[in-house]
Design a protein around this motif. Sequence first.
Motif, PDB file in Angstrom:
ATOM      1  N   VAL A  34       0.836  -1.198   0.000  1.00  0.00           N
ATOM      2  CA  VAL A  34       0.000   0.000   0.000  1.00  0.00           C
ATOM      3  C   VAL A  34       0.876   1.254   0.000  1.00  0.00           C
ATOM      4  O   VAL A  34       0.586   2.235  -0.710  1.00  0.00           O
ATOM      5  N   ARG A  35       1.968   1.240   0.757  1.00  0.00           N
ATOM      6  CA  ARG A  35       2.863   2.393   0.778  1.00  0.00           C
ATOM      7  C   ARG A  35       3.545   2.579  -0.577  1.00  0.00           C
ATOM      8  O   ARG A  35       3.732   3.709  -1.052  1.00  0.00           O
ATOM      9  N   CYS A  36       3.928   1.461  -1.196  1.00  0.00           N
ATOM     10  CA  CYS A  36       4.621   1.551  -2.485  1.00  0.00           C
ATOM     11  C   CYS A  36       3.734   2.175  -3.558  1.00  0.00           C
ATOM     12  O   CYS A  36       4.238   2.825  -4.482  1.00  0.00           O
ATOM     13  N   LYS A  37       2.434   1.992  -3.436  1.00  0.00           N
ATOM     14  CA  LYS A  37       1.521   2.599  -4.420  1.00  0.00           C
ATOM     15  C   LYS A  37       1.586   4.122  -4.381  1.00  0.00           C
ATOM     16  O   LYS A  37       1.182   4.786  -5.329  1.00  0.00           O
ATOM     17  N   GLN A  38       2.092   4.675  -3.285  1.00  0.00           N
ATOM     18  CA  GLN A  38       2.183   6.128  -3.146  1.00  0.00           C
ATOM     19  C   GLN A  38       3.557   6.672  -3.526  1.00  0.00           C
ATOM     20  O   GLN A  38       3.775   7.884  -3.481  1.00  0.00           O
ATOM     21  N   VAL A  39       4.489   5.773  -3.903  1.00  0.00           N
ATOM     22  CA  VAL A  39       5.853   6.210  -4.201  1.00  0.00           C
ATOM     23  C   VAL A  39       5.932   6.863  -5.574  1.00  0.00           C
ATOM     24  O   VAL A  39       6.480   7.961  -5.732  1.00  0.00           O
ATOM     25  N   CYS A  40       5.387   6.191  -6.588  1.00  0.00           N
ATOM     26  CA  CYS A  40       5.467   6.723  -7.944  1.00  0.00           C
ATOM     27  C   CYS A  40       4.388   6.080  -8.803  1.00  0.00           C
ATOM     28  O   CYS A  40       3.774   5.082  -8.413  1.00  0.00           O
ATOM     29  N   ARG A  41       4.192   6.659  -9.992  1.00  0.00           N
ATOM     30  CA  ARG A  41       3.153   6.156 -10.892  1.00  0.00           C
ATOM     31  C   ARG A  41       3.463   4.735 -11.361  1.00  0.00           C
ATOM     32  O   ARG A  41       2.557   3.914 -11.518  1.00  0.00           O
ATOM     33  N   LEU A  42       4.761   4.424 -11.588  1.00  0.00           N
ATOM     34  CA  LEU A  42       5.116   3.085 -12.050  1.00  0.00           C
ATOM     35  C   LEU A  42       4.716   2.040 -11.019  1.00  0.00           C
ATOM     36  O   LEU A  42       4.117   1.013 -11.354  1.00  0.00           O
ATOM     37  N   PHE A  43       5.054   2.288  -9.752  1.00  0.00           N
ATOM     38  CA  PHE A  43       4.686   1.334  -8.704  1.00  0.00           C
ATOM     39  C   PHE A  43       3.166   1.211  -8.617  1.00  0.00           C
ATOM     40  O   PHE A  43       2.626   0.111  -8.466  1.00  0.00           O
ATOM     41  N   LEU A  44       2.478   2.338  -8.691  1.00  0.00           N
ATOM     42  CA  LEU A  44       1.024   2.323  -8.591  1.00  0.00           C
ATOM     43  C   LEU A  44       0.420   1.470  -9.693  1.00  0.00           C
ATOM     44  O   LEU A  44      -0.427   0.602  -9.430  1.00  0.00           O
ATOM     45  N   GLU A  45       0.837   1.697 -10.930  1.00  0.00           N
ATOM     46  CA  GLU A  45       0.265   0.960 -12.054  1.00  0.00           C
ATOM     47  C   GLU A  45       0.675  -0.512 -12.005  1.00  0.00           C
ATOM     48  O   GLU A  45      -0.130  -1.398 -12.326  1.00  0.00           O
ATOM     49  N   THR A  46       1.910  -0.782 -11.606  1.00  0.00           N
ATOM     50  CA  THR A  46       2.371  -2.176 -11.545  1.00  0.00           C
ATOM     51  C   THR A  46       1.575  -2.974 -10.524  1.00  0.00           C
ATOM     52  O   THR A  46       1.127  -4.091 -10.793  1.00  0.00           O
ATOM     53  N   ILE A  47       1.382  -2.391  -9.348  1.00  0.00           N
ATOM     54  CA  ILE A  47       0.645  -3.106  -8.296  1.00  0.00           C
ATOM     55  C   ILE A  47      -0.825  -3.231  -8.655  1.00  0.00           C
ATOM     56  O   ILE A  47      -1.435  -4.288  -8.478  1.00  0.00           O
ATOM     57  N   ASN A  48      -1.403  -2.160  -9.186  1.00  0.00           N
ATOM     58  CA  ASN A  48      -2.825  -2.213  -9.533  1.00  0.00           C
ATOM     59  C   ASN A  48      -3.117  -3.207 -10.652  1.00  0.00           C
ATOM     60  O   ASN A  48      -4.225  -3.741 -10.740  1.00  0.00           O
ATOM     61  N   ASN A  49      -2.134  -3.471 -11.520  1.00  0.00           N
ATOM     62  CA  ASN A  49      -2.339  -4.385 -12.646  1.00  0.00           C
ATOM     63  C   ASN A  49      -1.922  -5.819 -12.339  1.00  0.00           C
ATOM     64  O   ASN A  49      -2.081  -6.691 -13.199  1.00  0.00           O
ATOM     65  N   ALA A  50      -1.365  -6.069 -11.145  1.00  0.00           N
ATOM     66  CA  ALA A  50      -0.928  -7.423 -10.770  1.00  0.00           C
ATOM     67  C   ALA A  50      -1.976  -8.047  -9.853  1.00  0.00           C
ATOM     68  O   ALA A  50      -2.130  -7.618  -8.701  1.00  0.00           O
ATOM     69  N   VAL A  51      -2.686  -9.045 -10.348  1.00  0.00           N
ATOM     70  CA  VAL A  51      -3.781  -9.648  -9.593  1.00  0.00           C
ATOM     71  C   VAL A  51      -3.268 -10.243  -8.282  1.00  0.00           C
ATOM     72  O   VAL A  51      -3.909 -10.098  -7.224  1.00  0.00           O
TER      73      VAL A  51
END
Length: 532
Positions: A34-51
């Motif tokens: 959850v914290r990594c999703k706030q680090v950068c757009r790449l982390f956000l998109e990577t985590i959101n797209n990984a089931v």
Amino acid sequence: MEISVSESTARHLCLLPTELLLQVLGELDYRSLVRCKQVCRLFLETINNAVALQYKIELGVARMEDGPPSLLGAADRLALLKRHQQAWNTLKYSSIEWMPMLRGEVWELYGDVLAQARGSKVLCFWQLPSAIRGIEHKEWTLENFEFVIRDFGMDPAQDLLVLIQSPRADSDDPYRIHLRHLSSGDRHTRAPNPAIFTHSPHGSEDYSFTIQVAGDLLGVLFINHGDEDAELLVWNWKTGVRICRVIGEGVRSFAFLTPRHVLLAETEYGTEEGDTLGPTLFVIDVFKHADTNTDILVQSDDLCRFRLPELSDLATDYSVLIRSDPAPGWTPHPDSKVPFYTGRHDRLFVLTLDVVETTMHLHALLMFVPSSTFTSRMDALAPGEEHRAFDWEDWGPTGTRLIRAPPRQTHVWVCYVFGMKFAFKRMINNNMAICVLDFNLLPVKRRQAEGRDGMEPGLEERSYERTPTTLPGGTVFKNPVTTSLPFRSHTLMFEVPSQGGPIPLAAVMLSEDSLIMVADLPNVRQFGIITY
């Protein structure tokens, strides 16, 4: 594992190929994700797209754990988990089934199995279903017992049935505790041979029992209603070794707090350094004297104690009932193949505090305490420290919620807590309502951390209770008592159908997948199973 990601580390991780980045992120716990999703757009998109990563986050926020391997992949499990959380947030159930309440003296509900005695030597079992988690409805009966069943407990995860056999009247025989397979009634193959423990308590013959299983440990509380003394016996049920005997005055309930600690309360006024010792919760290490076979005395052998608010001078008597399910470390039977199950890291303790004042009026209160409120204080003890007393002000105001109990709150149908939820019945505008209080606030905290407005799907803002509760001083407590542990509340307005009109409910109980309505009247004796 939980980590913090620095800006320089994040820059280097962003240079990794997507496959390697997913492997690195897959090693993190849900909080770090959850914290990594706030680090950068790449982390956000990577985590959101990984089931698989989304599933890990949803498990953590729901305080669930992943189930054993099966044909269901991460995508299927994630969809079921979201459906499961939505159903409990709205209390929109899958089905309702009615079953008879038998005429036996004893019953039990644990791990999605409801059991009742039929007569004195027969037990009937119902595995409560779940449409969402894929648990089938099952029924079976065990009727080959050669003795009268005084009481029983069970742990479906270990296929364990614990039966208490009373001694013959006017004999010196001990109580016998039989360890059987829940599925067949045969001697449990993981127990010693013979799979029988014996104990001869002192005092009268008017005993009742509390039975709890926590992994390898079996605890049996012998409550002597002709005397104030009580004895808690703890065995390793797989080796047959008796771990301890705990003796205390007025102990009427206990619960495993950790795999080696129990929580209990004494209801006798004691003295401590000349002062009256009011309502106090004691934490006992059951292995304290395991090597010497010495009895454990509650007030002198405690690891630590938690003082409750000081009672008013008008209070003449009080009692404390402690309830919490499931036991610490509990996991479902591996053959169940459930996609996920209630997590083991935090559980809700429900304390019923009954206080009698000089006018003989009874005040019933409910206190809700997450296990982390206790264990976080225990973790702060110095190595070897014992008898630490935590004053109410040090743990209660922010770590608990204390409310007046609903009218006619049950003292019989006490399986009303599971995980972080508590269920009860109440009347709203002359209509029956079933209420569930949920003390898991991680869904709310996640949305706040991510800067999102509103509640989780299916939740309304009014369901989130943040306003402190204050009980006035003078009658029950000497001083006003304010508690502020937040919770979410969900209400199901329900009219129980029958040919003669609505069925008055005596209580509501709770399992991992069901709400159980209890109609316990002379002419109407039924269980209504509301399944999720």
